[in-house]
Design an enzyme around this catalytic site. Sequence first.
Site, PDB file in Angstrom:
ATOM      1  N   ASP A  45      47.710   2.426   5.855  1.00 19.95           N
ATOM      2  CA  ASP A  45      47.973   3.485   4.889  1.00 19.95           C
ATOM      3  C   ASP A  45      47.962   4.833   5.626  1.00 19.95           C
ATOM      4  O   ASP A  45      46.935   5.238   6.160  1.00 19.95           O
ATOM      5  CB  ASP A  45      46.853   3.461   3.836  1.00 19.95           C
ATOM      6  CG  ASP A  45      47.272   4.075   2.518  1.00 19.95           C
ATOM      7  OD1 ASP A  45      46.830   3.583   1.467  1.00 19.95           O
ATOM      8  OD2 ASP A  45      48.050   5.050   2.547  1.00 19.95           O
TER       9      ASP A  45
ATOM     10  N   ASP B 158      51.221   7.785   2.002  1.00 21.54           N
ATOM     11  CA  ASP B 158      50.535   8.369   0.848  1.00 21.54           C
ATOM     12  C   ASP B 158      51.249   9.652   0.398  1.00 21.54           C
ATOM     13  O   ASP B 158      51.534  10.526   1.222  1.00 21.54           O
ATOM     14  CB  ASP B 158      49.103   8.702   1.289  1.00 21.54           C
ATOM     15  CG  ASP B 158      48.230   9.167   0.154  1.00 21.54           C
ATOM     16  OD1 ASP B 158      48.062   8.402  -0.805  1.00 21.54           O
ATOM     17  OD2 ASP B 158      47.716  10.303   0.220  1.00 21.54           O
TER      18      ASP B 158
ATOM     19  N   GLU C 249      54.696   6.177  -1.191  1.00 24.53           N
ATOM     20  CA  GLU C 249      54.128   6.449  -2.510  1.00 24.53           C
ATOM     21  C   GLU C 249      54.713   7.775  -2.982  1.00 24.53           C
ATOM     22  O   GLU C 249      54.572   8.790  -2.293  1.00 24.53           O
ATOM     23  CB  GLU C 249      52.598   6.556  -2.462  1.00 24.53           C
ATOM     24  CG  GLU C 249      52.032   6.737  -3.865  1.00 24.53           C
ATOM     25  CD  GLU C 249      50.688   7.412  -3.918  1.00 24.53           C
ATOM     26  OE1 GLU C 249      50.370   8.217  -3.026  1.00 24.53           O
ATOM     27  OE2 GLU C 249      49.940   7.132  -4.858  1.00 24.53           O
TER      28      GLU C 249
ATOM     29  N   HIS D  14      44.661   0.844  -6.477  1.00 22.35           N
ATOM     30  CA  HIS D  14      43.308   1.409  -6.456  1.00 22.35           C
ATOM     31  C   HIS D  14      43.183   2.696  -7.262  1.00 22.35           C
ATOM     32  O   HIS D  14      42.100   3.281  -7.357  1.00 22.35           O
ATOM     33  CB  HIS D  14      42.908   1.669  -4.997  1.00 22.35           C
ATOM     34  CG  HIS D  14      43.803   2.657  -4.355  1.00 22.35           C
ATOM     35  ND1 HIS D  14      45.124   2.394  -4.051  1.00 22.35           N
ATOM     36  CD2 HIS D  14      43.593   3.941  -4.002  1.00 22.35           C
ATOM     37  CE1 HIS D  14      45.681   3.477  -3.539  1.00 22.35           C
ATOM     38  NE2 HIS D  14      44.772   4.427  -3.488  1.00 22.35           N
ATOM     39  N   ASP D  15      44.335   3.155  -7.792  1.00 26.02           N
ATOM     40  CA  ASP D  15      44.311   4.388  -8.609  1.00 26.02           C
ATOM     41  C   ASP D  15      44.497   4.098 -10.088  1.00 26.02           C
ATOM     42  O   ASP D  15      44.429   5.028 -10.903  1.00 26.02           O
ATOM     43  CB  ASP D  15      45.450   5.335  -8.197  1.00 26.02           C
ATOM     44  CG  ASP D  15      45.290   5.895  -6.796  1.00 26.02           C
ATOM     45  OD1 ASP D  15      46.319   6.123  -6.145  1.00 26.02           O
ATOM     46  OD2 ASP D  15      44.135   6.069  -6.364  1.00 26.02           O
TER      47      ASP D  15
END
Length: 541
Positions: free
Chosen positions: A95, A189, A243, A317-318
């Site tokens: 990531d 990200d 993302e 995870h969000d």
Amino acid sequence: MQNKLPIVYQIYPKSFYDTNGDGIGDVQGIIEKLDYLQYLGIDMIWLTPIFTSPQRDNGYDVAEYLAIDPVFGTMESVETLIQEAKKRDIGIMFDMVLNHTSTEHAWFKRALKDPQYQDFYFFREKPTNWESKFGGNAWEYVESLNLYYLHLFDITQADLNWEHEPVFQALVDVVNFWLDKGIQGLRFDVINLVSKPNPDTFEDDFEGDGRRFYTDGPRIHEHLHRLNQETFGKYPNITTVGELSSTDVQNGVAYATPENKELSTIFNFHHLKVDYKDGKKWELMPFDFLQFKTLMKTWQDAMAANNANMSLFLNNHDQPRSVSRFGNDQEYPFESATALATAMQLMRGMPYIFQGEEIGLPNAYFDSIDDYRDVESINYYEILRTSMSDNEALEILRQRSRDNSRTPIPWDDTIHHGFTTGTPWLGLTKYPNVRTVADNLDNPNSVFHYYRKLIALRKTLQIIESGSIIFEAMDHPELMIYTREYNGETIVVVINFYGNTVAYQPKQNVKEILLSNVGRTTLTATCELKPYEACVYAITA
Ligand code: TEU
Ligand code: CA
């Protein structure tokens, strides 16, 4: 059949498996669970950041990109993970948090001391009224400099200035370092936020929170193409996913269109905002199913028309866990978890499974603010309780907090469900009679074994990766129906998204049922789908 697009399993290392009793998941824990993941059938593992970090945003505040935070392990343990995964035909995806660094990063500390390094970030005498995505203003004052710096996220996450060439080159070196280590995938990200306009043009936003100034910015496609050409585009077969925060269809397609040589695929989130009242995450409303279907069709059609691929996911995870958010984890935990999985996994694109999703893990069901750890949730709890009771604010957190997806994985029925022999950094879900990994492995009719069937279907039927997709019955209030076609073959996917029975008229020439989450073996001309029933069937031409 060799899929071009890997099936990716996302691991939030902190909550996956702890092997040294400190209550925090670690790299060694992932190594010890590789056989479990190989058995599930996935092709790649995406790890959220494990670089040196003060952990203010659980690793998305990077203080050193080229080192592994000791809390997760060592460089050697990561090299072992890459090797052991490769032995099992599993690639590792790292990531890359390149929009911002931690304020503990050497670059930021240097900028505080030496004005010539201030161009690594956005330091200004006068802030704008832009808002942080974690609440509050997006600028933080530094008294020693009498300047403000930009942080679109937490105050400890300072935005990098990609218009300053040394920043770009430093980030190219970071990406190439990990590719040389054998990383096979890269998740970028909030990558569509890195092209900010010339700081001298920054101005207040009287129409919104400022995002229109920096989202899908003026040079974003140029930056991403250069990054491709100077890093992963030079390596064979690297899978990349960007993302995208608040992007639009046109830009989303452009990031993933192969000829543009930017990214392999993207994450967009429009379909995960259909329960945001007035588009606001912290205002609750039941999810809008028709809008969900319309968004899926819009993005799927646009991507297919450009030979581009999007990510297929409902969890990360969000996000709160989908079985609690879109399903019914009380009365139909198995049926709704498997119905949602079928709906997403058999569409066109690159499928993701978030840790715990494969066992139908529900939300955290926390009952006190003291249970929460997420910086965004804690910030918003303080904001919410200025206009409502603490209990009302807590109920919103129970449904929307990112901690819902970050509760430790329940492996078995030993203490802390086998996640740790220490004290978990975050409590396990307080959902009653949770089904552990061990329960799922032992039960042939578990969510886990259903996921194995889904994955096997994608790996054996070329139609799923390569076929076209046509959405039907768009105005049906309970059913999602789409057909996939490839080389003269056609399969139909029909999902009942609700807890009531629904009449369904299958296509006339049903050939065979390929998958059912309720054990259906026949489809007659007039049939009733059960609550949260998923049915996949082939038809004869
Ligand atoms: O997420 C960015 C992002 O869009 C989400 O944080 C979203 O803004 C928020 O959850 C809305 O409620 C990425 C990472 O996935 C996230 O974990 C990090 O906190 C964030 O960037 C900053 O790096
Ligand atoms: Ca540990």
